[in-house]
Structures are given as structure tokens and as C-alpha cells.
Design a protein around this motif. Structure first.
Motif, PDB file in Angstrom:
ATOM      1  N   PRO A 163      -3.253   4.105   4.596  1.00  0.00           N
ATOM      2  CA  PRO A 163      -2.275   3.563   5.545  1.00  0.00           C
ATOM      3  C   PRO A 163      -2.486   2.095   5.888  1.00  0.00           C
ATOM      4  O   PRO A 163      -1.522   1.322   5.950  1.00  0.00           O
ATOM      5  CB  PRO A 163      -2.457   4.458   6.776  1.00  0.00           C
ATOM      6  N   MET A 164      -3.726   1.662   6.098  1.00  0.00           N
ATOM      7  CA  MET A 164      -3.972   0.264   6.468  1.00  0.00           C
ATOM      8  C   MET A 164      -3.577  -0.693   5.339  1.00  0.00           C
ATOM      9  O   MET A 164      -3.151  -1.816   5.589  1.00  0.00           O
ATOM     10  CB  MET A 164      -5.447   0.065   6.837  1.00  0.00           C
ATOM     11  N   LEU A 165      -3.690  -0.229   4.107  1.00  0.00           N
ATOM     12  CA  LEU A 165      -3.305  -1.058   2.976  1.00  0.00           C
ATOM     13  C   LEU A 165      -1.786  -1.101   2.841  1.00  0.00           C
ATOM     14  O   LEU A 165      -1.203  -2.149   2.550  1.00  0.00           O
ATOM     15  CB  LEU A 165      -3.930  -0.518   1.693  1.00  0.00           C
ATOM     16  N   ALA A 166      -1.129   0.031   3.065  1.00  0.00           N
ATOM     17  CA  ALA A 166       0.330   0.079   2.997  1.00  0.00           C
ATOM     18  C   ALA A 166       0.958  -0.797   4.085  1.00  0.00           C
ATOM     19  O   ALA A 166       2.005  -1.424   3.868  1.00  0.00           O
ATOM     20  CB  ALA A 166       0.813   1.512   3.131  1.00  0.00           C
ATOM     21  N   GLU A 167       0.317  -0.873   5.241  1.00  0.00           N
ATOM     22  CA  GLU A 167       0.847  -1.672   6.342  1.00  0.00           C
ATOM     23  C   GLU A 167       0.654  -3.169   6.097  1.00  0.00           C
ATOM     24  O   GLU A 167       1.477  -3.987   6.540  1.00  0.00           O
ATOM     25  CB  GLU A 167       0.151  -1.282   7.653  1.00  0.00           C
ATOM     26  N   ALA A 168      -0.407  -3.540   5.388  1.00  0.00           N
ATOM     27  CA  ALA A 168      -0.699  -4.961   5.157  1.00  0.00           C
ATOM     28  C   ALA A 168      -1.209  -5.154   3.734  1.00  0.00           C
ATOM     29  O   ALA A 168      -2.401  -5.387   3.514  1.00  0.00           O
ATOM     30  CB  ALA A 168      -1.722  -5.469   6.177  1.00  0.00           C
ATOM     31  N   PRO A 169      -0.325  -5.050   2.734  1.00  0.00           N
ATOM     32  CA  PRO A 169      -0.756  -5.201   1.339  1.00  0.00           C
ATOM     33  C   PRO A 169      -1.071  -6.643   0.944  1.00  0.00           C
ATOM     34  O   PRO A 169      -1.467  -6.892  -0.193  1.00  0.00           O
ATOM     35  CB  PRO A 169       0.447  -4.677   0.550  1.00  0.00           C
ATOM     36  N   ASP A 170      -0.879  -7.588   1.878  1.00  0.00           N
ATOM     37  CA  ASP A 170      -1.168  -8.990   1.587  1.00  0.00           C
ATOM     38  C   ASP A 170      -2.595  -9.384   1.973  1.00  0.00           C
ATOM     39  O   ASP A 170      -2.926 -10.571   2.057  1.00  0.00           O
ATOM     40  CB  ASP A 170      -0.174  -9.903   2.299  1.00  0.00           C
ATOM     41  N   ARG A 171      -3.458  -8.400   2.159  1.00  0.00           N
ATOM     42  CA  ARG A 171      -4.851  -8.683   2.473  1.00  0.00           C
ATOM     43  C   ARG A 171      -5.525  -9.411   1.318  1.00  0.00           C
ATOM     44  O   ARG A 171      -5.132  -9.289   0.173  1.00  0.00           O
ATOM     45  CB  ARG A 171      -5.618  -7.386   2.764  1.00  0.00           C
ATOM     46  N   ARG A 172      -6.585 -10.148   1.634  1.00  0.00           N
ATOM     47  CA  ARG A 172      -7.375 -10.790   0.585  1.00  0.00           C
ATOM     48  C   ARG A 172      -8.098  -9.716  -0.234  1.00  0.00           C
ATOM     49  O   ARG A 172      -8.381  -8.617   0.279  1.00  0.00           O
ATOM     50  CB  ARG A 172      -8.393 -11.761   1.187  1.00  0.00           C
ATOM     51  N   PRO A 173      -8.421 -10.021  -1.498  1.00  0.00           N
ATOM     52  CA  PRO A 173      -9.022  -9.003  -2.373  1.00  0.00           C
ATOM     53  C   PRO A 173     -10.263  -8.332  -1.798  1.00  0.00           C
ATOM     54  O   PRO A 173     -10.400  -7.108  -1.901  1.00  0.00           O
ATOM     55  CB  PRO A 173      -9.359  -9.798  -3.636  1.00  0.00           C
ATOM     56  N   ALA A 174     -11.175  -9.082  -1.176  1.00  0.00           N
ATOM     57  CA  ALA A 174     -12.396  -8.473  -0.645  1.00  0.00           C
ATOM     58  C   ALA A 174     -12.073  -7.413   0.401  1.00  0.00           C
ATOM     59  O   ALA A 174     -12.734  -6.370   0.478  1.00  0.00           O
ATOM     60  CB  ALA A 174     -13.312  -9.541  -0.052  1.00  0.00           C
ATOM     61  N   SER A 175     -11.041  -7.665   1.212  1.00  0.00           N
ATOM     62  CA  SER A 175     -10.625  -6.687   2.217  1.00  0.00           C
ATOM     63  C   SER A 175      -9.998  -5.462   1.557  1.00  0.00           C
ATOM     64  O   SER A 175     -10.212  -4.324   2.005  1.00  0.00           O
ATOM     65  CB  SER A 175      -9.631  -7.334   3.184  1.00  0.00           C
ATOM     66  N   VAL A 176      -9.229  -5.676   0.482  1.00  0.00           N
ATOM     67  CA  VAL A 176      -8.636  -4.549  -0.242  1.00  0.00           C
ATOM     68  C   VAL A 176      -9.741  -3.689  -0.867  1.00  0.00           C
ATOM     69  O   VAL A 176      -9.695  -2.455  -0.803  1.00  0.00           O
ATOM     70  CB  VAL A 176      -7.669  -5.045  -1.334  1.00  0.00           C
ATOM     71  N   TYR A 177     -10.760  -4.326  -1.442  1.00  0.00           N
ATOM     72  CA  TYR A 177     -11.877  -3.562  -2.023  1.00  0.00           C
ATOM     73  C   TYR A 177     -12.535  -2.684  -0.962  1.00  0.00           C
ATOM     74  O   TYR A 177     -12.869  -1.517  -1.213  1.00  0.00           O
ATOM     75  CB  TYR A 177     -12.935  -4.500  -2.601  1.00  0.00           C
ATOM     76  N   TRP A 178     -12.725  -3.238   0.218  1.00  0.00           N
ATOM     77  CA  TRP A 178     -13.368  -2.509   1.310  1.00  0.00           C
ATOM     78  C   TRP A 178     -12.547  -1.271   1.689  1.00  0.00           C
ATOM     79  O   TRP A 178     -13.097  -0.173   1.845  1.00  0.00           O
ATOM     80  CB  TRP A 178     -13.535  -3.435   2.507  1.00  0.00           C
ATOM     81  N   LEU A 179     -11.244  -1.432   1.810  1.00  0.00           N
ATOM     82  CA  LEU A 179     -10.391  -0.296   2.161  1.00  0.00           C
ATOM     83  C   LEU A 179     -10.425   0.777   1.068  1.00  0.00           C
ATOM     84  O   LEU A 179     -10.416   1.981   1.368  1.00  0.00           O
ATOM     85  CB  LEU A 179      -8.950  -0.765   2.390  1.00  0.00           C
ATOM     86  N   LEU A 180     -10.480   0.354  -0.190  1.00  0.00           N
ATOM     87  CA  LEU A 180     -10.532   1.325  -1.286  1.00  0.00           C
ATOM     88  C   LEU A 180     -11.832   2.125  -1.242  1.00  0.00           C
ATOM     89  O   LEU A 180     -11.828   3.340  -1.486  1.00  0.00           O
ATOM     90  CB  LEU A 180     -10.392   0.602  -2.626  1.00  0.00           C
ATOM     91  N   THR A 181     -12.944   1.468  -0.941  1.00  0.00           N
ATOM     92  CA  THR A 181     -14.219   2.204  -0.861  1.00  0.00           C
ATOM     93  C   THR A 181     -14.228   3.127   0.349  1.00  0.00           C
ATOM     94  O   THR A 181     -14.793   4.231   0.277  1.00  0.00           O
ATOM     95  CB  THR A 181     -15.412   1.238  -0.786  1.00  0.00           C
ATOM     96  N   GLN A 182     -13.606   2.698   1.436  1.00  0.00           N
ATOM     97  CA  GLN A 182     -13.530   3.571   2.610  1.00  0.00           C
ATOM     98  C   GLN A 182     -12.683   4.804   2.336  1.00  0.00           C
ATOM     99  O   GLN A 182     -12.845   5.845   2.980  1.00  0.00           O
ATOM    100  CB  GLN A 182     -12.969   2.793   3.809  1.00  0.00           C
ATOM    101  N   ALA A 183     -11.796   4.699   1.368  1.00  0.00           N
ATOM    102  CA  ALA A 183     -10.965   5.852   0.981  1.00  0.00           C
ATOM    103  C   ALA A 183     -11.684   6.746  -0.032  1.00  0.00           C
ATOM    104  O   ALA A 183     -11.098   7.723  -0.510  1.00  0.00           O
ATOM    105  CB  ALA A 183      -9.644   5.363   0.398  1.00  0.00           C
TER     106      ALA A 183
END
Length: 259
Positions: A163-183
Motif C-alpha cells: 500500500p505505501m508504494l501504491a500511494e507514493a510510487p515516486d519514491r527514490r529507489p532506496a526507499s522502494v527497496y526498503w518497502l519491498l524487503t518489508q513486504a
């Protein structure tokens, strides 16, 4: 004075003579090329011949034109910036991009909705016209002025599971990596690099001289079961940047002993 006494079109002969002067160091990298009048006198040829010769050397990338200043010998090719392509992690498990502090954003990021193409679909293992979130960034290295274009593409099906990625898909790559590992994903990356001549919009955005290729990097982030999760594309002028990688040896599977 240099007499032109070679076979071939006259402008090609002049271009060859200027090329030799550049490669021998007579015309040094970064220095202005002699004026048209000086080249005409040196090679005893007409103005159109000199202009055609200079145009040929511009097409080869040996000469660049600086508007309002004239023609200059292209620099010696030493890169202005080294782009470290490693992905690091902090003790608390967050991701760090070694060059993250180098680049400033020249413009506000542009998020949008898009669809996979044949090329991006192949990298993401998707069919054509699959829904994607996209985000484009124009980056600049304040120390050298080097520009880079960065694009992130995230399949809808990946973002919808976070959900956090769907709400803000314009995050910087390092933040996207973090969300993926949290999932629950254990990440690894694959990357390809190719060079090609820029399209007009790429050349304008990167402020490239004529006859300058770009480096086009495509990085895929893989997760559980080696599934491609996101695609990043980075474009930068090949005359301004070099890439640096850390290479480690993969572990080979143990061989089974024969009974």
C-alpha cells in the motif's frame, strides 16, 4: 603551411590532415580549432571545403561547436563523474546508494501512469501494455554539471501488494527497496549497459555536444523466486561519466558425489 596531396574528396583530405594534427597533439584537447581563415590559408583550399571537413570531424566526435565561441577540439575523454553502481545497506537494514549524495534533482520528479513496451516488458517479464507506475527524474552533479535521466517503472501488480508504494510510487529507489524487503522480498539486482546515439529530447535534457553517445543502464530489482519487481533506467552522456562496479564471485552448487 600544409599542401593537400592525397587521394579522395578534397574535404576528406583536409579532414584527415586536421585529424592527424589533433591526434598528434598539435591541436590540444579543449583548445579552439584554428579559424576558417587560418585553415583556408594552411591547407590552400576553399571555405566550403574547410566547412565540410570540420562538419565531418564534428560527426566523428573529434570537434565540438560551442555556440557563440566557435569550434573546439573535444576533451581527452576523462570522465567528469564516476557512478558507483553498488547497493549498500546500513546496520538497521536500510538501503544506501553510494552516489545518492552526489546528485541533485534539476527538476521536480514527474510521476505518471504508463504501460509496458516490448523492451520494458521483456525486462519485467510482462506482456505488452501491462499497467505501470512511472517516475522520471532529471539529475545533476553540482560539482561537474553532469546531467543524468533516471526513470523508475513499477508494475501495478507489484505496487498494489504494498500500500505505501501504491500511494507514493515516486519514491527514490532506496526507499522502494526498503518497502519491498518489508513486504518479505529478499532482493538481488541485474543490470545491463549499452551505448546508443541520443534521441533529440535526450540530447536536449542531458545538454550533450553533437556526436556524443549516451550510456543507457537498465537495472532490474528481483525478489522472491527471482521475480522482477521494478525496472530502473539511467541515461548519461558517455563523454561525462564512467561506471564502477564491485564484482564478487558467485557460489557454485556443490557437486554430488557419485555412488
Amino acid at each position: 603551411m600544409t599542401e593537400i596531396q592525397r587521394p579522395g574528396a578534397l574535404y576528406q583530405q583536409v579532414a584527415a590532415a586536421i585529424r592527424e594534427a589533433i591526434l598528434s597533439g598539435e591541436f590540444e584537447p579543449g583548445a579552439p580549432l584554428p579559424s576558417e581563415a587560418q585553415l583556408i590559408e594552411r591547407y590552400k583550399v576553399s571555405r566550403p571545403t574547410v566547412r565540410n571537413a570540420v562538419a565531418a570531424l564534428r560527426a566523428e566526435g573529434l570537434i565540438e561547436v560551442r555556440h557563440g565561441k566557435g569550434s573546439f577540439v573535444r576533451s581527452d575523454g576523462q570522465p567528469s563523474v564516476t557512478i558507483d553502481r553498488r547497493v549498500g545497506r546500513t546496520p538497521d537494514g536500510r538501503f544506501v546508494m553510494p552516489n545518492g549524495a552526489v546528485w541533485d534533482e534539476a527538476e521536480e520528479p514527474t510521476p505518471y501512469r504508463s504501460h509496458s513496451t516490448k523492451a520494458t516488458g521483456q525486462l519485467l517479464e510482462l506482456g505488452d501494455e501491462e499497467a505501470l507506475f512511472g517516475c522520471d527524474r532529471l539529475l545533476i552533479d553540482p560539482a561537474s554539471g553532469t546531467r543524468a535521466m533516471h526513470r523508475t517503472l513499477i508494475p501495478f501488480e507489484v505496487a498494489e501488494g504494498i500500500p505505501m508504494l501504491a500511494e507514493a510510487p515516486d519514491r527514490r529507489p532506496a526507499s522502494v527497496y526498503w518497502l519491498l524487503t518489508q513486504a518479505g522480498h529478499k532482493l538481488w539486482w541485474s543490470e545491463t549497459v549499452r551505448a546508443h546515439m541520443p534521441l533529440p529530447d535526450e540530447r536536449a535534457a542531458l545538454q550533450l555536444p553533437e556526436a556524443t553517445p549516451i550510456l543507457h543502464l537498465a537495472r532490474v530489482t528481483h525478489g522472491t523466486d527471482d521475480r522482477p519487481l521494478i525496472l530502473e533506467e539511467l541515461r548519461v552522456g558517455a563523454d561525462r561519466a564512467e561506471l564502477a562496479y564491485r564484482i564478487t564471485a558467485d557460489k557454485q552448487p556443490a557437486r554430488r558425489a557419485h555412488a
